[in-house]
Design a protein around this motif. Structure first.
Motif, PDB file in Angstrom:
ATOM      1  N   LYS A 128      -1.794   9.031  49.472  1.00  0.00           N
ATOM      2  CA  LYS A 128      -0.973   9.734  50.449  1.00  0.00           C
ATOM      3  C   LYS A 128      -0.709  11.199  50.133  1.00  0.00           C
ATOM      4  CE  LYS A 128       1.451   5.468  51.720  1.00  0.00           C
ATOM      5  NZ  LYS A 128       2.779   4.811  51.797  1.00  0.00           N
ATOM      6  N   GLY A 129      -1.087  11.633  48.946  1.00  0.00           N
ATOM      7  CA  GLY A 129      -0.835  13.024  48.583  1.00  0.00           C
ATOM      8  C   GLY A 129      -1.904  13.514  47.633  1.00  0.00           C
ATOM      9  N   ILE A 130      -1.539  14.471  46.783  1.00  0.00           N
ATOM     10  CA  ILE A 130      -2.447  14.945  45.743  1.00  0.00           C
ATOM     11  C   ILE A 130      -1.768  14.768  44.391  1.00  0.00           C
ATOM     12  CG2 ILE A 130      -3.651  16.594  47.230  1.00  0.00           C
ATOM     13  CD1 ILE A 130      -1.937  18.820  46.003  1.00  0.00           C
ATOM     14  N   ASP A 131      -2.588  14.602  43.348  1.00  0.00           N
ATOM     15  CA  ASP A 131      -2.080  14.504  41.983  1.00  0.00           C
ATOM     16  C   ASP A 131      -2.329  15.838  41.291  1.00  0.00           C
ATOM     17  OD1 ASP A 131      -1.392  11.922  42.503  1.00  0.00           O
ATOM     18  OD2 ASP A 131      -3.123  11.033  41.494  1.00  0.00           O
ATOM     19  N   ILE A 132      -1.307  16.336  40.612  1.00  0.00           N
ATOM     20  CA  ILE A 132      -1.374  17.656  39.989  1.00  0.00           C
ATOM     21  C   ILE A 132      -0.935  17.565  38.528  1.00  0.00           C
ATOM     22  CG2 ILE A 132      -0.692  20.081  40.193  1.00  0.00           C
ATOM     23  CD1 ILE A 132       0.378  19.434  42.987  1.00  0.00           C
ATOM     24  N   THR A 133      -1.700  18.221  37.643  1.00  0.00           N
ATOM     25  CA  THR A 133      -1.265  18.410  36.262  1.00  0.00           C
ATOM     26  C   THR A 133      -0.994  19.899  36.052  1.00  0.00           C
ATOM     27  OG1 THR A 133      -3.554  18.629  35.491  1.00  0.00           O
ATOM     28  CG2 THR A 133      -2.574  16.430  35.417  1.00  0.00           C
ATOM     29  N   GLY A 134      -0.412  20.222  34.917  1.00  0.00           N
ATOM     30  CA  GLY A 134      -0.074  21.615  34.616  1.00  0.00           C
ATOM     31  C   GLY A 134       1.230  21.664  33.851  1.00  0.00           C
ATOM     32  N   ASN A 135       1.994  22.731  34.052  1.00  0.00           N
ATOM     33  CA  ASN A 135       3.301  22.825  33.422  1.00  0.00           C
ATOM     34  C   ASN A 135       4.159  21.645  33.858  1.00  0.00           C
ATOM     35  OD1 ASN A 135       6.235  23.733  33.248  1.00  0.00           O
ATOM     36  ND2 ASN A 135       5.214  25.410  32.188  1.00  0.00           N
ATOM     37  N   LYS A 136       4.887  21.038  32.941  1.00  0.00           N
ATOM     38  CA  LYS A 136       5.633  19.809  33.251  1.00  0.00           C
ATOM     39  C   LYS A 136       6.912  20.056  34.045  1.00  0.00           C
ATOM     40  CE  LYS A 136       3.831  16.825  29.586  1.00  0.00           C
ATOM     41  NZ  LYS A 136       2.689  17.696  29.278  1.00  0.00           N
ATOM     42  N   LYS A 137       7.271  21.301  34.244  1.00  0.00           N
ATOM     43  CA  LYS A 137       8.445  21.634  35.060  1.00  0.00           C
ATOM     44  C   LYS A 137       8.074  21.476  36.536  1.00  0.00           C
ATOM     45  CE  LYS A 137      11.473  25.557  36.184  1.00  0.00           C
ATOM     46  NZ  LYS A 137      11.757  26.989  35.877  1.00  0.00           N
ATOM     47  N   ILE A 138       8.769  20.573  37.245  1.00  0.00           N
ATOM     48  CA  ILE A 138       8.496  20.334  38.664  1.00  0.00           C
ATOM     49  C   ILE A 138       9.510  21.111  39.497  1.00  0.00           C
ATOM     50  CG2 ILE A 138       8.372  18.607  40.497  1.00  0.00           C
ATOM     51  CD1 ILE A 138       7.566  16.582  38.372  1.00  0.00           C
ATOM     52  N   MET A 139       8.996  21.886  40.464  1.00  0.00           N
ATOM     53  CA  MET A 139       9.837  22.781  41.252  1.00  0.00           C
ATOM     54  C   MET A 139       9.784  22.412  42.733  1.00  0.00           C
ATOM     55  SD  MET A 139       8.582  26.294  39.387  1.00  0.00           S
ATOM     56  CE  MET A 139       6.850  25.840  39.607  1.00  0.00           C
ATOM     57  N   ALA A 140      10.837  22.730  43.455  1.00  0.00           N
ATOM     58  CA  ALA A 140      10.862  22.525  44.908  1.00  0.00           C
ATOM     59  C   ALA A 140       9.826  23.440  45.542  1.00  0.00           C
ATOM     60  CB  ALA A 140      12.248  22.829  45.464  1.00  0.00           C
ATOM     61  N   ALA A 141       9.006  22.881  46.439  1.00  0.00           N
ATOM     62  CA  ALA A 141       7.945  23.659  47.077  1.00  0.00           C
ATOM     63  C   ALA A 141       8.477  24.593  48.154  1.00  0.00           C
ATOM     64  CB  ALA A 141       6.889  22.725  47.663  1.00  0.00           C
ATOM     65  N   ASP A 142       9.705  24.359  48.627  1.00  0.00           N
ATOM     66  CA  ASP A 142      10.343  25.223  49.624  1.00  0.00           C
ATOM     67  C   ASP A 142      11.838  24.916  49.617  1.00  0.00           C
ATOM     68  OD1 ASP A 142      10.644  27.116  51.579  1.00  0.00           O
ATOM     69  OD2 ASP A 142       9.520  26.058  53.135  1.00  0.00           O
ATOM     70  N   ASN A 143      12.617  25.756  50.264  1.00  0.00           N
ATOM     71  CA  ASN A 143      14.053  25.507  50.393  1.00  0.00           C
ATOM     72  C   ASN A 143      14.288  24.190  51.118  1.00  0.00           C
ATOM     73  OD1 ASN A 143      14.272  28.178  49.443  1.00  0.00           O
ATOM     74  ND2 ASN A 143      14.340  28.984  51.520  1.00  0.00           N
ATOM     75  N   GLY A 144      15.366  23.513  50.788  1.00  0.00           N
ATOM     76  CA  GLY A 144      15.644  22.266  51.479  1.00  0.00           C
ATOM     77  C   GLY A 144      16.840  21.533  50.902  1.00  0.00           C
ATOM     78  N   LYS A 145      17.050  20.327  51.424  1.00  0.00           N
ATOM     79  CA  LYS A 145      18.140  19.471  50.979  1.00  0.00           C
ATOM     80  C   LYS A 145      17.569  18.210  50.356  1.00  0.00           C
ATOM     81  CE  LYS A 145      22.295  17.060  52.634  1.00  0.00           C
ATOM     82  NZ  LYS A 145      23.153  16.780  53.806  1.00  0.00           N
ATOM     83  N   VAL A 146      18.025  17.865  49.174  1.00  0.00           N
ATOM     84  CA  VAL A 146      17.579  16.639  48.508  1.00  0.00           C
ATOM     85  C   VAL A 146      18.219  15.453  49.228  1.00  0.00           C
ATOM     86  CG1 VAL A 146      17.526  15.341  46.341  1.00  0.00           C
ATOM     87  CG2 VAL A 146      17.373  17.844  46.305  1.00  0.00           C
ATOM     88  N   VAL A 147      17.384  14.659  49.909  1.00  0.00           N
ATOM     89  CA  VAL A 147      17.928  13.556  50.714  1.00  0.00           C
ATOM     90  C   VAL A 147      17.771  12.198  50.037  1.00  0.00           C
ATOM     91  CG1 VAL A 147      17.666  14.722  52.915  1.00  0.00           C
ATOM     92  CG2 VAL A 147      15.747  13.403  52.012  1.00  0.00           C
TER      93      VAL A 147
END
Length: 224
Positions: A128-147
Motif C-alpha cells: 500500500k505504500g513505499i518502504d524507505i531506509t535512511g536516517n532513523k528520524k521519522i518526520m511529518a511529510a506535511d503540516n497536519g493533525k495526528v489523528v
C-alpha cells in the motif's frame, strides 16, 4: 485446518546451488501536479475557487530488481528521468490559515532516503505504500493533525496524520512513537524513530499517502 496434537514439519528445502539474478525494470510513473494558491481576502475560510487546471507530469523510473531462485529479494530505485513536467494548477484561497492545514506538497519523511520497496502488487498482494531506509528520524511529510497512533500486526507501531486538506499520511514499523494523538505537527517535525515492529522484513519506514480515503502512490508526490 490444523488441530491440537498435529505435528508440523516446517523444514524449508533449499537447492544445493542458488541462482541470483539482477535485472533493471523501467516503469512510467505519474508526477502529481502542484497547486499554486492566490490569497483572496474576499473568500471565506476554507473556500477555494479554481483559476486554471493543472496537469500531471510523467517520469521514467528505473528499478534494480534482485532475485534468488526466481524469488524477488530486493529492489532499489536507481534512476528517475522526467519525461513531461507537470503543469501547476492555480486557485484562489481564503487568507485565514487553518491551524494544522497541509500545503499539499509532501517532503521526504526520512533524511537521505533510499527506497527499498515500491508501491504495487508484491508477493500476490497490494503493497500500500513505499518502504524507505535512511536516517532513523521519522518526520511529518506535511503540516497536519495526528489523528491516530498505536500498534497493528501489519504496521507495527504507527502514526496517521490528517493534513486537513483531503490528504492523510501513515508511518509504520516505528521502534518509538514520539507524536501525541491530537497534536498539531509541522512539516519536518519528528514524529517517531524508524524500527522493525509488526510484519516487517527489517528496519525501515513504511509510508503511505491517502487522498479522500483512497490510496495513492507516494512516488507521485515525492521527487528526488
Amino acid at each position: 485446518m490444523i488441530k491440537i496434537g498435529d505435528k508440523l514439519d516446517l523444514t524449508l528445502l533449499q537447492p544445493t546451488l542458488s541462482v541470483k539474478t539482477t535485472e533493471k525494470v523501467i516503469r512510467n510513473q505519474e508526477i502529481q501536479y502542484d497547486t499554486e494558491y492566490v490569497k483572496d481576502d474576499n473568500l471565506r475560510v476554507g473556500v477555494i475557487q479554481p483559476i486554471s487546471e493543472g496537469k500531471n507530469g510523467l517520469k521514467k523510473v528505473t528499478i534494480q530488481v534482485t532475485k534468488v531462485n526466481g524469488m524477488m529479494t530486493d529492489e532499489q530505485v536507481v534512476n528517475e528521468e522526467i519525461i513531461d513536467q507537470p503543469v501547476t494548477a492555480k486557485a484562489r484561497k481564503g487568507t485565514k490559515v487553518v491551524k494544522g492545514e497541509g500545503s499539499g506538497k509532501f517532503a521526504w519523511p526520512v533524511a537521505s532516503p533510499n527506497i527499498t520497496s515500491t508501491y504495487g502488487v508484491r508477493w500476490g498482494k497490494l503493497h500500500k505504500g513505499i518502504d524507505i531506509t535512511g536516517n532513523k528520524k521519522i518526520m511529518a511529510a506535511d503540516n497536519g493533525k495526528v489523528v491516530e497512533t498505536g500498534y497493528k500486526n501489519d504496521y507495527g507501531n504507527y502514526v496517521i496524520i490528517n493534513h486537513l486538506n483531503g490528504y492523510e499520511t501513515l508511518y509504520g514499523h516505528m521502534s518509538k512513537i514520539i507524536a501525541k494523538e491530537g497534536a498539531i505537527v509541522e512539516k519536518g517535525e519528528q514524529i517517531g524513530v524508524m524500527g522493525s515492529t509488526g510484519d516487517s522484513t527489517g528496519v525501515h519506514l513504511h509510508f503511505e499517502i491517502h487522498k479522500s480515503g483512497g490510496l495513492q502512490n507516494p512516488l507521485k508526490y515525492l521527487n528526488r
